[in-house]
Design an enzyme around this catalytic site. Structure first.
Site, PDB file in Angstrom:
ATOM      1  N   LYS A   1      -5.140  33.360 -10.900  1.00 28.18           N
ATOM      2  CA  LYS A   1      -6.504  33.179 -10.398  1.00 28.18           C
ATOM      3  C   LYS A   1      -6.679  31.775  -9.808  1.00 28.18           C
ATOM      4  O   LYS A   1      -5.924  31.396  -8.950  1.00 28.18           O
ATOM      5  CB  LYS A   1      -7.489  33.479 -11.532  1.00 28.18           C
ATOM      6  CG  LYS A   1      -7.176  34.803 -12.275  1.00 28.18           C
ATOM      7  CD  LYS A   1      -7.274  35.991 -11.343  1.00 28.18           C
ATOM      8  CE  LYS A   1      -7.097  37.355 -11.962  1.00 28.18           C
ATOM      9  NZ  LYS A   1      -6.018  37.618 -12.857  1.00 28.18           N
TER      10      LYS A   1
ATOM     11  N   TYR B   1     -11.583  40.332 -20.306  1.00 26.25           N
ATOM     12  CA  TYR B   1     -10.871  41.096 -19.279  1.00 26.25           C
ATOM     13  C   TYR B   1     -10.368  42.413 -19.884  1.00 26.25           C
ATOM     14  O   TYR B   1      -9.866  42.431 -21.010  1.00 26.25           O
ATOM     15  CB  TYR B   1      -9.709  40.238 -18.744  1.00 26.25           C
ATOM     16  CG  TYR B   1      -8.747  41.011 -17.895  1.00 26.25           C
ATOM     17  CD1 TYR B   1      -9.196  41.729 -16.781  1.00 26.25           C
ATOM     18  CD2 TYR B   1      -7.396  41.065 -18.201  1.00 26.25           C
ATOM     19  CE1 TYR B   1      -8.319  42.466 -16.004  1.00 26.25           C
ATOM     20  CE2 TYR B   1      -6.509  41.787 -17.424  1.00 26.25           C
ATOM     21  CZ  TYR B   1      -6.978  42.484 -16.328  1.00 26.25           C
ATOM     22  OH  TYR B   1      -6.103  43.222 -15.561  1.00 26.25           O
TER      23      TYR B   1
ATOM     24  N   ARG C   1      15.938  31.296 -18.583  1.00 25.54           N
ATOM     25  CA  ARG C   1      14.856  31.892 -19.386  1.00 25.54           C
ATOM     26  C   ARG C   1      14.365  30.890 -20.427  1.00 25.54           C
ATOM     27  O   ARG C   1      13.172  30.783 -20.702  1.00 25.54           O
ATOM     28  CB  ARG C   1      15.337  33.192 -20.068  1.00 25.54           C
ATOM     29  CG  ARG C   1      14.380  33.698 -21.144  1.00 25.54           C
ATOM     30  CD  ARG C   1      14.592  35.156 -21.547  1.00 25.54           C
ATOM     31  NE  ARG C   1      15.965  35.555 -21.657  1.00 25.54           N
ATOM     32  CZ  ARG C   1      16.794  35.243 -22.657  1.00 25.54           C
ATOM     33  NH1 ARG C   1      16.397  34.505 -23.666  1.00 25.54           N
ATOM     34  NH2 ARG C   1      18.041  35.672 -22.652  1.00 25.54           N
TER      35      ARG C   1
ATOM     36  N   ASP D   1      -9.651  31.606 -23.476  1.00 26.87           N
ATOM     37  CA  ASP D   1      -9.178  31.981 -22.145  1.00 26.87           C
ATOM     38  C   ASP D   1     -10.068  31.243 -21.147  1.00 26.87           C
ATOM     39  O   ASP D   1     -11.251  31.562 -20.996  1.00 26.87           O
ATOM     40  CB  ASP D   1      -9.269  33.508 -21.978  1.00 26.87           C
ATOM     41  CG  ASP D   1      -8.697  33.980 -20.647  1.00 26.87           C
ATOM     42  OD1 ASP D   1      -8.768  33.208 -19.668  1.00 26.87           O
ATOM     43  OD2 ASP D   1      -8.212  35.117 -20.578  1.00 26.87           O
TER      44      ASP D   1
HETATM   45  O1  P1T Z   1      -3.538  39.627 -14.355  1.00 27.24           O
HETATM   46  P1  P1T Z   1      -2.892  38.634 -15.283  1.00 27.24           P
HETATM   47  O2  P1T Z   1      -2.310  37.442 -14.593  1.00 27.24           O
HETATM   48  O3  P1T Z   1      -1.931  39.266 -16.230  1.00 27.24           O
HETATM   49  O4  P1T Z   1      -4.083  37.982 -16.159  1.00 27.24           O
HETATM   50  C1  P1T Z   1      -4.821  38.699 -17.097  1.00 27.24           C
HETATM   51  C2  P1T Z   1      -6.174  38.071 -17.265  1.00 27.24           C
HETATM   52  C3  P1T Z   1      -6.420  37.263 -18.359  1.00 27.24           C
HETATM   53  N1  P1T Z   1      -7.618  36.669 -18.552  1.00 27.24           N
HETATM   54  C4  P1T Z   1      -8.627  36.842 -17.679  1.00 27.24           C
HETATM   55  C5  P1T Z   1      -9.939  36.176 -17.937  1.00 27.24           C
HETATM   56  C6  P1T Z   1      -8.444  37.628 -16.535  1.00 27.24           C
HETATM   57  O5  P1T Z   1      -9.487  37.768 -15.697  1.00 27.24           O
HETATM   58  C7  P1T Z   1      -7.198  38.274 -16.321  1.00 27.24           C
HETATM   59  C8  P1T Z   1      -6.962  39.151 -15.145  1.00 27.24           C
HETATM   60  N2  P1T Z   1      -8.128  39.575 -14.511  1.00 27.24           N
HETATM   61  C9  P1T Z   1      -8.182  40.350 -13.382  1.00 27.24           C
HETATM   62  C10 P1T Z   1      -7.110  40.862 -12.764  1.00 27.24           C
HETATM   63  C11 P1T Z   1      -9.557  40.615 -12.888  1.00 27.24           C
HETATM   64  O6  P1T Z   1      -9.731  41.021 -11.728  1.00 27.24           O
HETATM   65  O7  P1T Z   1     -10.493  40.377 -13.664  1.00 27.24           O
END
Ligand code: P1T
Length: 385
Positions: free
Chosen positions: A195, A98, A46, A170
């Site tokens: 992503k 998001y 961890r 972000d």
């Molecule tokens: O889903 P996660 O890995 O926890 O990420 C969150 C997140 C953070 N920032 C942005 C710009 C994002 O688009 C996302 C997650 N977004 C999606 C799941 C979506 O379909 O827009």
């Protein structure tokens, strides 16, 4: 070295024990110590793991950062950064983010005594006016999810820097292939590596990159103390994904440019939101800030008989190559309705004010042959009449 080379080599060397060219997946949860407290850099997985460490080094290099930290999801990365705030602190956040990020700020951080103002950062005067003595962080996504607004990273950072407030960008939608916010004055960059960075829709992960030595100490402490770390296998997959990021991002953008232009000419389309549009309200800024307009498009279909929302549902159901699913940035094309999927956690009145109508459609343009994607969309327009 150039970013295409860093994506393949940064932080990576053949394994000294076996000569393995690709980074091994070190699954061990614990590491032998020569004596109590006397270890070779790793004690418990961890706190630190060799596969994760390699991913963190490579990701940091891509954003031009000194430090990288990997997390179990983008939301875990976001939550960990927000935990550097204290009760009484105030955060200024871009108004279009998001839905999960909005939910963390609204439903997790606000009850813990952290107040927030959501601002349309295309208006710099409004942004400056939102600062208070207790403002301790600025947070923005650009291009934003799902309205593809583009904010001026350099100018927002200049305002925040005059007030001594760190800016977190972000960079999930753009990736370092399109823009590197740290070079424009941002303090840290956050990614959902779920992503584009991973790029194959088979990992949930997050990353934070920064060159701020003080911030990284706090974040390392929280990464270990709160424990939202990714598995070594997931780190291996993201590291593998990074190697093709430069070529993938070019193709995502090329396909998206073709589709956005085609959508804009289509008689069944009311509006198209895409940073590559020559009538995008921030087109001058886009030219300055972004190398390509990226692979994300949102658009509004025209109603046919019933409501726009009803037609959107029919349109999605008729597609055969695009998959109706949340998420983005994978090799495959995805399509979704933000109001009922990714942004359902944003209150209806906020969604309405931002333009996230019930019929707004968002697409993540994949790497398929663009003719097949256009044909699939054309078929769905006809089938949804
Ligand atoms: O889903 P996660 O890995 O926890 O990420 C969150 C997140 C953070 N920032 C942005 C710009 C994002 O688009 C996302 C997650 N977004 C999606 C799941 C979506 O379909 O827009």
């Amino acid at each position: 070295m150039k970013i295409e080379t860093l994506a393949i080599h940064a932080g990576q060397h053949p394994d000294p024990t076996s000569g393995a060219v690709m980074t091994p997946i070190v699954l061990s949860s614990t590491f032998a110590q020569d004596g109590p407290g006397n270890h070779k850099g790793y004690d418990y997985s961890r706190s630190g793991n060799p596969t994760r460490g390699t991913l963190e080094a490579c990701a940091a290099a891509l954003e031009g950062a000194r430090h990288g930290l990997a997390f179990a999801s983008g939301c875990a990365a976001t939550t960990t950064i927000l935990h550097t705030l204290r009760p009484g602190d105030h955060i200024i956040c871009g108004d279009d983010v998001y839905g999960g990020t909005f939910r963390i700020i609204d439903k997790v951080m606000q009850p813990m005594g952290i107040s927030a103002t959501f601002v349309d950062m295309t208006d710099l005067a409004l942004t400056e006016a939102a600062f208070r003595p207790e403002t301790k962080m600025v947070w923005l996504e650009t291009p934003s999810n799902p309205m593809l607004k583009v904010f001026d990273i350099e100018r927002v950072c200049a305002i925040a820097s005059r007030k001594g407030v760190p800016v977190i960008v972000d960079n999930t939608f753009a990736t370092p292939m399109i823009q590197q916010p740290l070079g424009l004055g941002a303090t840290a960059v956050v990614h959902s590596s779920t992503k584009y960075l991973n790029g194959h829709s088979d990992v949930v992960g997050g990353l934070v990159m920064t060159s701020d030595d003080e911030l990284v100490q706090k974040l390392r402490f929280l990464q270990n103390a709160m424990g939202a770390v990714p598995s070594p296998f997931d780190c291996f997959l993201v590291l593998r994904g990074l190697k093709t990021l430069p070529v993938r991002m070019d193709r995502h953008a090329a396909n998206a440019q073709t589709i956005a232009a085609w959508l804009r000419r289509h008689h069944d389309v009311a509006r198209v939101y895409y940073p590559g549009n020559d009538d995008h309200p921030q087109r001058e800024l886009i030219r300055r800030q972004m190398k390509t307009p990226g692979g994300m498009i949102s658009f509004v279909i025209k109603a046919a008989g019933g409501s726009v929302a009803e037609r959107s549902q029919k349109f999605l159901a008729a597609l055969k190559v695009f998959t109706c699913a949340e998420s983005l940035g994978g090799v495959e094309s995805l399509i979704e309705l933000p109001a009922v999927m990714t942004h359902a956690s944003v209150p209806a009145e906020t969604r309405a004010a931002l333009g996230i109508d019930d019929g707004l459609i968002r697409i993540s343009v994949g790497l398929e042959a663009v003719d097949d994607l256009v044909a699939d969309l054309e078929h769905a327009f006809s089938a949804s009449h």
